[in-house]
Design a protein around this motif. Structure first.
Motif, short mmCIF file in Angstrom:
data_model
loop_
_atom_site.label_atom_id
_atom_site.label_comp_id
_atom_site.label_asym_id
_atom_site.label_seq_id
_atom_site.Cartn_x
_atom_site.Cartn_y
_atom_site.Cartn_z
N GLN A 154 36.46 16.60 -28.78
CA GLN A 154 36.83 15.83 -29.96
C GLN A 154 36.59 14.33 -29.77
OE1 GLN A 154 36.92 18.79 -31.68
NE2 GLN A 154 38.37 17.73 -33.01
N ALA A 155 36.75 13.60 -30.86
CA ALA A 155 36.50 12.17 -30.88
C ALA A 155 37.63 11.38 -30.25
CB ALA A 155 36.28 11.71 -32.32
N VAL A 156 37.29 10.21 -29.73
CA VAL A 156 38.29 9.26 -29.23
C VAL A 156 38.25 7.94 -30.02
CG1 VAL A 156 38.30 10.23 -26.91
CG2 VAL A 156 36.73 8.35 -27.43
N LEU A 157 37.30 7.81 -30.93
CA LEU A 157 37.17 6.64 -31.78
C LEU A 157 37.14 7.08 -33.25
CD1 LEU A 157 34.39 4.72 -29.81
CD2 LEU A 157 36.76 3.96 -30.07
N GLY A 158 37.79 6.32 -34.11
CA GLY A 158 37.76 6.61 -35.54
C GLY A 158 38.60 7.78 -35.97
N THR A 159 39.51 8.22 -35.13
CA THR A 159 40.33 9.38 -35.45
C THR A 159 41.49 8.99 -36.37
OG1 THR A 159 41.72 9.05 -33.50
CG2 THR A 159 39.77 10.47 -33.25
N LEU A 247 28.31 14.76 -25.12
CA LEU A 247 29.67 14.39 -24.77
C LEU A 247 29.86 12.90 -25.01
CD1 LEU A 247 30.12 16.44 -21.48
CD2 LEU A 247 31.22 16.89 -23.69
N ALA A 248 28.80 12.16 -24.73
CA ALA A 248 28.74 10.73 -25.03
C ALA A 248 27.28 10.34 -25.13
CB ALA A 248 29.44 9.89 -23.96
N VAL A 271 31.45 10.66 -29.43
CA VAL A 271 32.77 10.13 -29.09
C VAL A 271 33.57 9.69 -30.31
CG1 VAL A 271 32.10 9.39 -26.78
CG2 VAL A 271 31.82 7.81 -28.72
N ALA A 272 32.97 9.74 -31.50
CA ALA A 272 33.61 9.20 -32.69
C ALA A 272 33.49 10.16 -33.87
CB ALA A 272 33.00 7.85 -33.06
N ARG A 310 44.50 15.31 -25.48
CA ARG A 310 45.02 15.95 -24.26
C ARG A 310 43.94 16.15 -23.20
NH1 ARG A 310 47.65 21.43 -25.83
NH2 ARG A 310 48.15 21.40 -23.60
N HIS A 311 42.72 16.49 -23.64
CA HIS A 311 41.70 16.92 -22.69
C HIS A 311 40.42 16.09 -22.72
CE1 HIS A 311 44.20 20.48 -22.15
NE2 HIS A 311 44.13 20.71 -23.45
N ASN A 312 40.36 15.03 -23.50
CA ASN A 312 39.09 14.32 -23.65
C ASN A 312 39.15 12.86 -23.19
OD1 ASN A 312 40.60 13.25 -25.72
ND2 ASN A 312 39.11 13.67 -27.34
N ALA A 313 40.15 12.50 -22.40
CA ALA A 313 40.23 11.13 -21.90
C ALA A 313 39.02 10.78 -21.03
CB ALA A 313 41.52 10.92 -21.12
N PHE A 314 38.39 11.80 -20.44
CA PHE A 314 37.20 11.55 -19.61
C PHE A 314 36.07 10.91 -20.39
CE2 PHE A 314 36.07 15.48 -21.66
CZ PHE A 314 34.69 15.45 -21.77
N LYS A 315 36.09 11.06 -21.73
CA LYS A 315 35.02 10.49 -22.54
C LYS A 315 35.01 8.96 -22.51
CE LYS A 315 33.88 14.04 -25.93
NZ LYS A 315 33.49 14.23 -27.34
N ILE A 316 36.13 8.37 -22.20
CA ILE A 316 36.18 6.90 -22.19
C ILE A 316 35.41 6.34 -21.01
CG2 ILE A 316 37.69 4.89 -22.10
CD1 ILE A 316 39.78 6.57 -23.64
N PRO A 317 35.72 6.68 -19.76
CA PRO A 317 34.88 6.16 -18.66
C PRO A 317 33.44 6.66 -18.73
CG PRO A 317 36.46 7.78 -17.84
CD PRO A 317 36.86 7.46 -19.25
N LEU A 318 33.25 7.90 -19.20
CA LEU A 318 31.90 8.41 -19.36
C LEU A 318 31.14 7.59 -20.40
CD1 LEU A 318 29.73 10.59 -18.80
CD2 LEU A 318 30.78 11.95 -20.64
#
Length: 335
Positions: A154-159, A247-248, A271-272, A310-318
């Motif tokens: 899932q997205a980490v930006l624009g949610t 994924l990114a 990511v968005a 819950r499970h996609n915080a890895f997308k930020i450093p990636l």
């Protein structure tokens, strides 16, 4: 079996008339590589398909002059071959789907593809049905199973509180970086709008994804031909190197003055909730001497407002590393 009407008009005017004469469940169709999947899944339930592939001139590609123009029904593979001197465009197409799909899919349809969120695509039907996942994008007001669920992709930006579905596609990300325009035709006539205004953030209405008026269809996409478009790249990180969604990803185009970035354009994918223009990253790069650390700083700026699940915080450093890699690749391109 549900009844389905099919029309294949030969002019744009006839296509719009056929769509307008049909009921609310009419849909325009071209390559159909995504739409037919959604029909099989029960997400899309059209009663009338208006096939636009017989309309003469709607597939024309023109790369001469100061503006690149891509007819909506031009095939992804054909456009990729025509824009090899614009790496960000060519790479975004070459890294999408498979060669077989790129030989069928159109560039106009590609910017209209819907999310691959598993909760949106799987279990279509009334939200009250047993085993059906609620999805505000599929059934407004039903809820979002992805929030608090299996949200790795899932997205980490624009949610929003109503939706975290990530936008699909690579080509739209490259178009976002290059300030593309989308041309539309419909019952009220012809208009153009920036691609940044073409996509709608989910907010409280995630089912409203595009700024398209009733009866309108995409007829062309135009892109300014600039020096930055040539010093560019589309960098995509995924679980496997072919036939996988990002994924990114980062589309970067640079105008350089020696080692100094005169101007930068950065857009993000995977990511968005929409193809994401990272203007904070652009501001970090503009006027700076380019180093790996500066590129990483730009990546961190791009994700400063990220909100992981819950499970996609890895997308930020990636994503930070993806932006930095893309910036350095683009800077190394020679005109």
């Amino acid at each position: 079996m549900r009844p389905l009407r099919y029309t294949r008009p030969e002019t744009l005017e006839a296509a719009i008339a056929a769509f307008t004469a049909a009921d609310a469940e009419a849909r325009y169709i071209a390559g159909g590589t995504t739409f037919y999947d959604l029909m099989k899944l029960g997400v899309e339930r059209p009663t009338h398909l208006v096939d636009v592939t017989a309309i003469q001139g709607l597939d024309v590609v023109d790369t001469a002059g100061d503006t690149l123009r891509f007819g909506a029904t031009a095939l992804m593979s054909d456009v990729a071959a025509a824009v090899q001197d614009v790496p960000v465009l060519a790479e975004s197409l070459d890294k999408a789907a498979s060669q077989q799909l790129r030989n069928m899919a159109t560039v106009g349809g590609n910017i209209l593809q819907r999310t691959r969120c598993p909760y949106f695509r799987n279990g279509a039907g009334p939200a009250s049905a047993v085993g059906v996942y609620p999805c505000n994008k599929r059934e407004p007001g039903s809820g979002c199973a992805a929030i608090g669920g299996l949200d790795r992709g899932q997205a980490v930006l624009g949610t929003s509180a109503a939706c975290t579905a990530v936008a699909g596609g690579d080509w739209p990300v490259a178009l976002m970086a290059l300030d593309a325009m989308v041309e539309l035709a419909g019952p009220a006539g012809v208009r153009s709008l920036p691609i940044a205004d073409f996509y709608r953030l989910p907010g409280d209405t995630p089912h409203v994804e595009f700024s398209i008026l009733p009866g309108e269809l995409v007829t062309a996409i135009t892109v300014p031909a600039t020096a930055a478009a040539q010093r560019s790249t589309y960098h995509k990180v995924r679980d496997r190197e072919s036939y996988a969604f990002a994924l990114a990803s980062a589309a970067v185009a640079l105008e350089m003055d020696g080692d100094t970035v005169a101007k930068a354009r950065v857009a993000l994918g995977g990511v968005a909730t929409v193809p994401w223009r990272a203007r904070a990253a652009e501001a970090v790069l503009a006027g700076a001497t380019l180093t790996r650390e500066r590129a990483l700083e730009a990546g961190r700026a791009a994700f400063a407002d990220a909100r992981p699940g819950r499970h996609n915080a890895f997308k930020i450093p990636l994503g930070v590393e993806t932006v930095a890699d893309a910036v350095m690749i683009a800077a190394g391109r020679t005109l």
